[in-house]
Design a protein around this motif. Structure first.
Motif, PDB file in Angstrom:
ATOM      1  N   CYS A   1       0.858  -1.190   0.000  1.00 45.39           N
ATOM      2  CA  CYS A   1       0.000   0.000   0.000  1.00 45.39           C
ATOM      3  C   CYS A   1       0.888   1.232   0.000  1.00 45.39           C
ATOM      4  O   CYS A   1       1.749   1.380   0.853  1.00 45.39           O
ATOM      5  CB  CYS A   1      -0.915  -0.006   1.220  1.00 45.39           C
ATOM      6  SG  CYS A   1      -1.975   1.454   1.318  1.00 45.39           S
ATOM      7  N   GLY A   2       0.704   2.095  -1.006  1.00 49.74           N
ATOM      8  CA  GLY A   2       1.503   3.310  -1.062  1.00 49.74           C
ATOM      9  C   GLY A   2       1.366   4.151   0.172  1.00 49.74           C
ATOM     10  O   GLY A   2       2.314   4.831   0.582  1.00 49.74           O
ATOM     11  N   ARG A   3       0.176   4.111   0.783  1.00 49.93           N
ATOM     12  CA  ARG A   3      -0.030   4.894   1.997  1.00 49.93           C
ATOM     13  C   ARG A   3       0.932   4.442   3.087  1.00 49.93           C
ATOM     14  O   ARG A   3       1.548   5.260   3.778  1.00 49.93           O
ATOM     15  CB  ARG A   3      -1.468   4.724   2.473  1.00 49.93           C
ATOM     16  CG  ARG A   3      -1.787   5.481   3.749  1.00 49.93           C
ATOM     17  CD  ARG A   3      -3.115   5.022   4.325  1.00 49.93           C
ATOM     18  NE  ARG A   3      -3.026   3.621   4.752  1.00 49.93           N
ATOM     19  CZ  ARG A   3      -4.061   2.927   5.221  1.00 49.93           C
ATOM     20  NH1 ARG A   3      -5.247   3.482   5.282  1.00 49.93           N
ATOM     21  NH2 ARG A   3      -3.906   1.672   5.596  1.00 49.93           N
ATOM     22  N   ASP A   4       1.081   3.126   3.269  1.00 51.52           N
ATOM     23  CA  ASP A   4       1.966   2.607   4.313  1.00 51.52           C
ATOM     24  C   ASP A   4       3.413   2.997   4.065  1.00 51.52           C
ATOM     25  O   ASP A   4       4.179   3.226   4.995  1.00 51.52           O
ATOM     26  CB  ASP A   4       1.841   1.080   4.392  1.00 51.52           C
ATOM     27  CG  ASP A   4       0.452   0.639   4.811  1.00 51.52           C
ATOM     28  OD1 ASP A   4      -0.227   1.428   5.507  1.00 51.52           O
ATOM     29  OD2 ASP A   4       0.028  -0.459   4.422  1.00 51.52           O
ATOM     30  N   PHE A   5       3.794   3.063   2.797  1.00 47.08           N
ATOM     31  CA  PHE A   5       5.177   3.379   2.467  1.00 47.08           C
ATOM     32  C   PHE A   5       5.477   4.868   2.646  1.00 47.08           C
ATOM     33  O   PHE A   5       6.537   5.254   3.142  1.00 47.08           O
ATOM     34  CB  PHE A   5       5.464   2.960   1.024  1.00 47.08           C
ATOM     35  CG  PHE A   5       6.874   3.241   0.564  1.00 47.08           C
ATOM     36  CD1 PHE A   5       7.930   2.471   1.021  1.00 47.08           C
ATOM     37  CD2 PHE A   5       7.148   4.282  -0.310  1.00 47.08           C
ATOM     38  CE1 PHE A   5       9.233   2.721   0.607  1.00 47.08           C
ATOM     39  CE2 PHE A   5       8.432   4.543  -0.729  1.00 47.08           C
ATOM     40  CZ  PHE A   5       9.483   3.759  -0.268  1.00 47.08           C
ATOM     41  N   PHE A   6       4.526   5.716   2.257  1.00 49.95           N
ATOM     42  CA  PHE A   6       4.789   7.149   2.223  1.00 49.95           C
ATOM     43  C   PHE A   6       4.388   7.890   3.486  1.00 49.95           C
ATOM     44  O   PHE A   6       4.806   9.034   3.669  1.00 49.95           O
ATOM     45  CB  PHE A   6       4.059   7.784   1.030  1.00 49.95           C
ATOM     46  CG  PHE A   6       4.747   7.576  -0.286  1.00 49.95           C
ATOM     47  CD1 PHE A   6       5.950   8.192  -0.556  1.00 49.95           C
ATOM     48  CD2 PHE A   6       4.200   6.747  -1.250  1.00 49.95           C
ATOM     49  CE1 PHE A   6       6.593   8.002  -1.770  1.00 49.95           C
ATOM     50  CE2 PHE A   6       4.824   6.548  -2.459  1.00 49.95           C
ATOM     51  CZ  PHE A   6       6.023   7.174  -2.720  1.00 49.95           C
ATOM     52  N   LYS A   7       3.567   7.270   4.372  1.00 50.86           N
ATOM     53  CA  LYS A   7       3.031   8.057   5.479  1.00 50.86           C
ATOM     54  C   LYS A   7       4.125   8.625   6.380  1.00 50.86           C
ATOM     55  O   LYS A   7       4.083   9.812   6.738  1.00 50.86           O
ATOM     56  CB  LYS A   7       2.028   7.216   6.280  1.00 50.86           C
ATOM     57  CG  LYS A   7       2.589   5.955   6.921  1.00 50.86           C
ATOM     58  CD  LYS A   7       1.473   5.158   7.585  1.00 50.86           C
ATOM     59  CE  LYS A   7       2.011   3.896   8.239  1.00 50.86           C
ATOM     60  NZ  LYS A   7       0.925   3.073   8.820  1.00 50.86           N
TER      61      LYS A   7
END
Length: 499
Positions: free
Chosen positions: A132-138
């Motif tokens: 999940c991009g969210r998990d990587f970028f948060k």
């Protein structure tokens, strides 16, 4: 019998617009046409393709990247396959045919589900669930904002797109980074790493110029011509000597730094880079200190900046100049990676939104829940309030309350959920008590958005509710449009807005 409603045309006449399931199937068919073209080239016994371009140049090859580059593909979705083939070739050098074939076959397998009206997001989750991009970028996004000074100037956040690799290869640099400039002979002999260097930023061209090209010179003797040539060399050498005397170890210029200057600096263990984009140069000056110099005649120590570490590093297929530990103003740079240019551009846009939200959260520390929870709370309050009012206003306030449900409903539709079921659950929960339940995108249901850490600054909600209400009221106040004949160059006639 009610009169037929007119069809409103919003886009310029001649604009092609398609959407929905038909658009998805069209995209899949276009990509399949590409894969059908190159599938026979795969493997050591693959067949060659004979390509003839518009100029008659003939190319015979079975290399996927070459074929994809020579195909004159006009379909926007199909061009994505060209981008992933190009990035595969730049990053690895092989596997260009395989990446296109697998992408095309994935789309072929998804096509029956699209035709059966399975939501696209449901298909995407099945094909790409673990990351999940969210998990990587948060954490990266929060770290980027916290790296800035107290004024949170987001212009000090740079974003550089580097095709190739995967999204997980994206890096956050605590400083300034920009792509290595065009280099001349002697560049490879220059040092590529300095600790606590003195940095000089110029708007000066350091190239040997033939002044005879800029003037009409008449001479009587060969010796006079030699004096002119010697003067040209003296001009450039005087500039270079003054830069060396300043103590600068890293020299950056917005204008070209030629091969003579590059070799001159290399012999003296000085790094130089010319043709630096103005945006990157200004951000570097803001971070390392000093000032942009348009002359080298009087270089004082306060005109030079510094940083803890300068180095030139390899990122994917590109070389990048990186400045970290900048004392003047804190800065950071995202080095964005990905398979296709369009994908990286979309990641950049999403990151910009995320950075702005984190910035606003730090500046305005009043938070509300996202995921449609705030809209459902306001909607419930307005429905309750409408019951205490008599007359037509009761119906209008209740209608306003229903309109706010578009946010959770559209979140459900976009995620492929049953919006009716989810909204019924939310209405029940919000009707029983004050709560922050909203749409749970990850588990297809409802959840407490505060406990799920889906937060938004209250400023965002307040601003968009005010702006949306004012816009709707403005549109409702207009009862006639009067347009002069031929208004708008190339635009439609007075009645082209309706059919």
């Amino acid at each position: 019998m009610l009169p037929m409603q007119p069809q409103i045309i919003l886009l310029k006449e001649g604009t092609d617009q398609s959407q929905g399931r038909g658009q998805l199937i069209s995209n899949i068919n276009a990509c399949q046409a590409i894969t059908d073209t190159i599938r026979t080239t795969l493997g050591p016994r693959g067949m060659d393709k004979l390509m003839v371009d518009s100029r008659g140049t003939v190319t015979i090859t079975n290399d996927g990247a070459t074929i994809m580059g020579l195909l004159d593909i006009v379909h926007p979705a199909a061009r994505t396959l060209v981008d992933i083939a190009r990035s595969q070739d730049a990053e690895v050098g092989d596997g260009t045919t395989s990446v296109v074939l697998v992408a095309g076959e994935l789309l072929r397998e998804a096509k029956p589900y699209v035709e059966e009206n399975v939501p696209a997001q449901t298909i995407i989750r099945g094909a790409h669930p673990p990351f999940c991009g969210r998990d990587f970028f948060k954490k990266m996004v929060v770290d980027a904002i916290l790296m800035l000074d107290s004024d949170l100037d987001n212009s000090m956040i740079g974003m550089k797109r580097i095709p190739g690799g995967s999204l997980q290869d994206t890096q956050l640099i605590a400083g300034v980074a920009f792509k290595k400039a065009f280099s001349y002979a002697g560049f490879e002999q220059q040092p590529k790493r300095f600790e606590n260097p003195k940095i000089l930023c110029l708007n000066v061209e350091l190239e040997l110029k033939a002044e005879r090209d800029n003037a009409d010179i008449r001479i009587d003797k060969v010796e006079e011509y030699q004096k002119i040539v010697d003067a040209e060399w003296k001009i450039i050498y005087d500039k270079l000597e003054k830069i060396v005397e300043s103590g600068a170890q890293v020299v950056l210029s917005k204008l070209p730094i030629g091969d003579l200057a590059t070799q001159f600096f290399a012999d003296r263990n000085i790094f130089c880079a010319g043709r630096i984009p103005e945006e990157d140069l200004q951000r570097t000056i803001s971070a390392v200190g000093g000032a942009l110099q348009s002359s080298v005649s009087d270089l004082k120590p306060e005109f030079l900046g510094t940083c803890a570490l300068f180095e030139e590093s390899q990122v994917g297929g590109e070389r990048y100049n990186i400045f970290t530990g900048c004392p003047k103003a804190k800065s950071c740079t995202f080095l964005l990676r990905g398979g296709a240019d369009q994908f990286i551009e979309e990641v950049q846009r999403s990151l910009h939104d995320s950075l702005m939200i984190v910035k606003r959260t730090l500046q305005n520390q009043e938070l509300v829940a996202g995921g449609g929870a705030t809209e459902m709370t306001v909607s419930r309050f307005l429905r309750d309030h409408s019951r205490s009012i008599a007359g037509k206003q009761q119906l209008l306030i209740a209608a306003y309350a229903r309109a706010l449900e578009i946010i959770p409903r559209q979140l459900c539709d976009n995620a492929g959920f049953d919006s009716t079921d989810v909204l019924n659950q939310l209405r029940q929960l919000h009707g029983q008590k004050d709560c922050w339940f909203g749409v749970d995108i990850n588990n297809e249901g409802v959840a407490d958005m505060f406990e799920s850490f889906v937060w938004e600054p209250s400023l965002v909600k307040i601003n968009y509710l005010r702006a949306a209400t004012e816009a709707a009221c403005l549109v409702l106040s207009i009862d006639e449009t009067i347009r002069a004949p031929g208004a708008g160059k190339g635009g439609p006639g007075p009645m082209a807005g309706m059919m």
